[in-house]
Design a protein around this motif. Structure first.
Motif, short mmCIF file in Angstrom:
data_model
loop_
_atom_site.label_atom_id
_atom_site.label_comp_id
_atom_site.label_asym_id
_atom_site.label_seq_id
_atom_site.Cartn_x
_atom_site.Cartn_y
_atom_site.Cartn_z
N ALA A 1 -10.50 -61.96 -82.48
CA ALA A 1 -9.47 -60.94 -82.69
C ALA A 1 -8.53 -61.29 -83.84
O ALA A 1 -8.02 -60.39 -84.52
N CYS A 2 -8.29 -62.58 -84.06
CA CYS A 2 -7.32 -63.00 -85.07
C CYS A 2 -7.94 -63.22 -86.45
O CYS A 2 -7.25 -63.06 -87.47
N PRO B 1 -3.14 -57.32 -69.59
CA PRO B 1 -2.27 -57.53 -70.76
C PRO B 1 -2.96 -58.32 -71.87
O PRO B 1 -2.72 -58.07 -73.06
N PHE B 2 -3.80 -59.29 -71.49
CA PHE B 2 -4.57 -60.04 -72.48
C PHE B 2 -5.52 -59.10 -73.22
O PHE B 2 -5.65 -59.16 -74.45
N HIS B 3 -6.19 -58.22 -72.49
CA HIS B 3 -7.09 -57.24 -73.10
C HIS B 3 -6.33 -56.30 -74.03
O HIS B 3 -6.83 -55.94 -75.11
N GLU C 1 -5.26 -54.42 -79.56
CA GLU C 1 -4.28 -54.20 -80.62
C GLU C 1 -4.69 -54.92 -81.90
O GLU C 1 -4.61 -54.35 -83.00
N LEU C 2 -5.16 -56.16 -81.77
CA LEU C 2 -5.52 -56.93 -82.95
C LEU C 2 -6.83 -56.44 -83.57
O LEU C 2 -7.00 -56.50 -84.80
N ALA D 1 -7.10 -55.15 -87.41
CA ALA D 1 -8.08 -55.66 -88.37
C ALA D 1 -8.88 -54.53 -89.01
O ALA D 1 -9.15 -54.55 -90.22
N ASP D 2 -9.26 -53.52 -88.21
CA ASP D 2 -9.99 -52.37 -88.76
C ASP D 2 -9.14 -51.63 -89.78
O ASP D 2 -9.62 -51.23 -90.85
#
Length: 481
Positions: free
Chosen positions: A47-48, A284-286, A291-292, A296-297
């Motif tokens: 994700a990052c 919340p982790f999902h 969001e990330l 990125a997209d």
């Protein structure tokens, strides 16, 4: 208890958003803590990596991408864990697969039109040759037409499994493309074609400025790739790979890029209940993963540059102290001498993990105390790498048996409220150490360590049923870690 068991994974070093998700998945699925943490860190890396770079105190700019290798037996529930943890990423890929199907259909239609025009041009050129015409008049048309040849759309999904060099390069083609090679069946990865190109994987991990591949049918150019790798492998399958390519994997520095883990198995110690699973910490982790991925997209669509994270003065000072500590332990005779390859990359990997912690948790400013948290996590993997690959840490069969039986007694008896166990019951039901000579040798070693003692029902007479008594101090200490 045997000191050869890996300690508990430092989940507490993670921020609450991540820590609580790891604990919830671990408790609900009853999988090893290191396996769950590895899946969570893999998802965070994916994700990052499309959003940030990190400027290390050494002056190098690196992607935050991580490589993981998890060792374990079948039935550890890695498939279940990965499916749960990485749900947003798989859903993201499904959406792109549908979009890519539409793009592919459009490409094929456009290609057929181009081919028809190309055939018409070829016929004109053929007639011109037959009639001895000046062919130069056709050159501009041919060049212009060649430039219009449609390009096949590159796959946009993040997760890949079995992939060879050319598809890998095509998946990374362009600037800053973000992908991952993830599998719960590591044999697929290790026996895949890409593992014969470890140098390519090394450069992708480094985030090389430019990679290229020339083939008869065209040229593939890659710049600033982002790639996460994560797989789980059975010990026997990995040993087969190691016997064939282990020298290359260590010699090329490829294996030194992996955070490795071989946690104690939970198979045989899990308890099924009819209670419904209630997920409160994983959603919340999902949400943050989603969001990330969207960020990125949008970043790629707008051709925006990635965020560059830097370290605070305090974090740089901690970096220097940590580097000097690890460096001194790579000298001959010291504990990291046999794993200088991984120890040399220890701080860079910690820097990547710190950047992921910082960005994923929405922290502002320079990387500061997140480096200390990252060092706790990567230090665990440093010692795990040493435990698995260090020359002075080869585990004998006796030590393996002691480790297994100690953990069996802990989970099967002590954690169930029992401080003694029937000798015959343990010998016949422990699952792995059935051979009587091996069993007795391991039990003698546990007795020598002070973990257990033996006695019979009729103490002092040597008659009656034989029992193994668990030392409360030893087992309570292990249970509380």
């Amino acid at each position: 208890m045997s000191t050869l068991l890996p300690p508990a994974y430092p989940v507490d070093a993670m921020y609450s958003l991540v820590r609580d998700a790891v604990w919830e998945v671990r408790d609900q699925i009853q999988a090893p803590d290191a396996l769950v943490a590895g899946s969570v860190l893999t998802a965070m890396s994916m994700a990052c990596q499309g959003n940030i770079d990190v400027l290390l105190p050494t002056g190098l700019i690196r992607p935050p991408s991580l490589f993981f290798a998890m060792f374990g037996q079948s039935g550890e529930r890695k498939t279940t864990v990965d499916s749960l943890v990485c749900t947003p990423i798989h859903e993201h890929d499904k959406a792109y697969t549908a979009a890519n199907a539409d793009a592919l259909a459009h490409y094929e239609a456009t290609l057929r039109m181009w081919q028809a025009e190309d055939a018409a041009l070829q016929r004109k050129l053929g007639k011109a040759v037959q009639q001895c015409e000046d062919l130069e008049q056709y050159r501009d048309n041919l060049v212009a037409h060649a430039r219009l040849k449609p390009r096949k759309p590159a796959p946009m999904r993040i997760v890949h499994q079995n992939i060879t060099e050319r598809p890998l390069m095509e998946a990374l083609q362009g600037d800053g493309k973000s992908i991952a090679i993830v599998s719960d069946e590591g044999e697929i990865v290790l026996k895949g074609g890409v593992m014969s190109k470890m140098g390519l994987l090394n450069k992708a991990w480094d985030g090389a400025a430019s990679l290229s591949l020339d083939r008869m049918d065209g040229h593939v150019q890659v710049t600033n790739p982002r790639m996460t790798v994560s797989f789980m492998i059975q010990e026997e399958v990995f040993q087969e790979f190691w016997d064939k390519r282990g020298h290359t994997a260590r010699g090329s520095g490829h294996m030194a890029r992996y955070l490795v883990a071989f946690p104690a198995s939970t198979v045989g110690f899990r308890r099924m209940t009819l209670q419904d699973h209630t997920w409160t910490c994983l959603p919340p982790f999902h949400d943050r993963l989603n969001e990330l991925l969207v960020t990125a997209d949008q970043r790629r669509a707008n051709n925006d540059s990635r965020t560059l994270l830097e370290f605070s003065i305090e974090a740089k000072e901690l970096w220097v102290r940590s580097q000097n500590r690890v460096e001194s332990l790579m000298r001959p005779g010291e504990c990291y001498f046999g794993i200088k390859d991984f120890a040399s990359k220890f701080l860079e990997i910690a820097g990547r993990v710190a950047a992921i912690f910082h960005y994923f948790n929405g922290l502002q400013g320079h990387i500061s105390e997140t480096l200390e948290r990252a060092l706790d996590v990567v230090d665990w993997h440093l010692n795990e790498f040493n435990r698995i690959f260090g020359d002075s840490n080869r585990v004998s069969q006796l030590q393996q048996d002691v480790q297994y039986l100690g953990y069996y007694l802990l989970n099967r008896y002590w954690n169930e409220g029992h401080d003694k166990a029937s000798w015959n019951e343990v010998r016949t039901r422990n699952g792995s150490v059935r051979d009587q000579k091996r069993f007795e040798a391991a039990m003698r070693e546990l007795w020598r360590e002070g973990s257990v003692r033996f006695d019979t029902e009729s103490s002092g007479r040597g008659k009656g049923k034989r029992y193994i008594y668990l030392n409360p101090q030893q087992f309570q200490a292990i249970a509380s870690t």
